[in-house]
Design an enzyme around this catalytic site. Structure first.
Site, mmCIF file in Angstrom:
data_model
loop_
_atom_site.group_PDB
_atom_site.id
_atom_site.type_symbol
_atom_site.label_atom_id
_atom_site.label_comp_id
_atom_site.label_asym_id
_atom_site.label_seq_id
_atom_site.Cartn_x
_atom_site.Cartn_y
_atom_site.Cartn_z
ATOM 1 N N ARG A 142 8.325 4.309 -4.605
ATOM 2 C CA ARG A 142 8.367 3.251 -3.595
ATOM 3 C C ARG A 142 7.327 2.170 -3.899
ATOM 4 O O ARG A 142 7.563 0.981 -3.646
ATOM 5 C CB ARG A 142 8.142 3.825 -2.199
ATOM 6 N N LYS B 207 6.637 -1.919 1.746
ATOM 7 C CA LYS B 207 5.459 -1.336 2.420
ATOM 8 C C LYS B 207 4.256 -2.255 2.222
ATOM 9 O O LYS B 207 3.362 -1.995 1.404
ATOM 10 C CB LYS B 207 5.175 0.068 1.895
ATOM 11 N N ARG C 12 -7.419 -20.804 -2.013
ATOM 12 C CA ARG C 12 -6.437 -20.662 -0.945
ATOM 13 C C ARG C 12 -5.329 -21.705 -1.064
ATOM 14 O O ARG C 12 -5.568 -22.905 -1.002
ATOM 15 C CB ARG C 12 -7.104 -20.777 0.430
ATOM 16 N N TYR D 130 0.830 -1.196 0.000
ATOM 17 C CA TYR D 130 0.000 0.000 0.000
ATOM 18 C C TYR D 130 0.864 1.245 0.000
ATOM 19 O O TYR D 130 2.057 1.195 0.278
ATOM 20 C CB TYR D 130 -0.957 0.008 1.196
ATOM 21 N N LEU E 87 11.183 0.985 7.084
ATOM 22 C CA LEU E 87 10.599 1.461 5.842
ATOM 23 C C LEU E 87 11.377 2.671 5.354
ATOM 24 O O LEU E 87 11.763 3.539 6.145
ATOM 25 C CB LEU E 87 9.135 1.843 6.058
ATOM 26 N N GLU F 61 11.810 1.859 14.245
ATOM 27 C CA GLU F 61 10.807 2.833 13.799
ATOM 28 C C GLU F 61 9.788 3.055 14.906
ATOM 29 O O GLU F 61 9.814 2.384 15.937
ATOM 30 C CB GLU F 61 10.059 2.320 12.564
#
Length: 284
Positions: A52, A147, A100, A33, A204, A179
């Site tokens: 990114r 991310k 799945r 995301y 990140l 972070e």
């Protein structure tokens, strides 16, 4: 009036938007995301976020479902469709839907969703008071430079911090800060040096981080990129975090101890003002 969201090529009222129960973003957190701030209907740091996005997709081997031009057009459309003067645009891309199985199926079509959050990103009361944080053990996976939507541990720790009266957490690995729950951490030493952790898989590669460091290096501020300890945080003159939603946010208490005089300091205040002015000048 509900938001208009984008799901796999269609614009829908949020109550009518659906995605497959077999989407790998839901079943395996197999998705990435980005979040981009919007001010005056313009995109902030957009080129950094899209760069990114490409790196994250490549790292996971997910093909982009849209071209660069289409992606920019979608961002502009969602601003118009939601009359978004100020706020955030969230974009998520998953590997897609398949029965799945831990193995990636051949020929999966990536899923893409976008939605907005209206908020006045230029009026954050915490800029004046600063944040209180607590340190917790690092518990995320090893590839934090991607991310992904694997945010459960950060969410759990931030929720526990809130129950204890704090605003956020600093994640600690081998005695060193990695972070905050969803942002990069920086300190200003008593000698006036801005220190931030060097880029690696441990954190990140923040877009706001990069912009703020560039602005700092263009001023008289000395910058060091290296790991730093909890003890260094507690003895710092200033501590702040950077993110796409909070920009430059001062931290005034860590584990119940005041940082400096317990108030947002001059370096973080100046960087916040400089960042906003510069990013507005370059918004698209």
């Amino acid at each position: 009036m509900s938001r208009i969201v984008y799901v796999n090529g269609e614009w829908k009222p949020e109550a009518e938007a659906t995605i497959s129960v077999f989407d790998r973003g839901l079943l395996f957190a197999d998705a990435i995301y980005e979040v981009t701030a919007v001010i005056n209907r313009k995109l902030i740091d957009y080129s950094g976020h899209t760069a990114r996005l490409k790196r994250s997709l490549e790292a996971l081997g997910i093909p982009s479902p849209v071209s660069d031009d289409e992606l920019l057009d979608l961002h502009r459309q969602i601003i118009e469709r939601n009359d978004l003067e100020s706020g955030l645009i969230y974009l998520q891309i998953s590997r897609g839907a398949a029965d799945r199985d831990f193995l990636f199926a051949d020929g999966m079509k990536p899923s893409i969703i976008m939605f907005t959050q209206k908020k006045n990103v230029l009026e954050n009361p915490k800029w004046e008071t600063g944040l209180s944080v607590v340190t917790v053990p690092e518990g995320r996976w090893a590839n934090r430079q991607i991310k992904t939507v694997q945010l459960l541990y950060s969410s759990m720790m931030k929720t526990e911090a809130a129950k204890a009266g704090a605003d956020d957490v600093f994640l600690v690995e081998d005695g060193l800060i990695t972070e905050a729950s969803s942002s990069n951490v920086h300190i200003v030493t008593k000698d006036g040096v801005l220190v931030t952790r060097h880029l690696s898989n441990a954190l990140l590669h923040g877009i706001t981080r990069a912009s703020v460091l560039s602005l700092a290096q263009g001023s008289d501020l000395e910058v060091e990129e290296r790991a730093f300890s909890v003890a260094e945080v507690l003895s710092a003159a200033e501590v702040f975090i950077t993110s796409a939603s909070a920009f430059v946010m001062p931290v005034v208490r860590v584990d119940g101890r005041s940082i400096g005089d317990g108030k947002p300091g001059p370096v973080s205040r100046k960087l916040l003002q400089t960042y906003i002015q510069d990013r507005l000048a370059h918004a698209i």
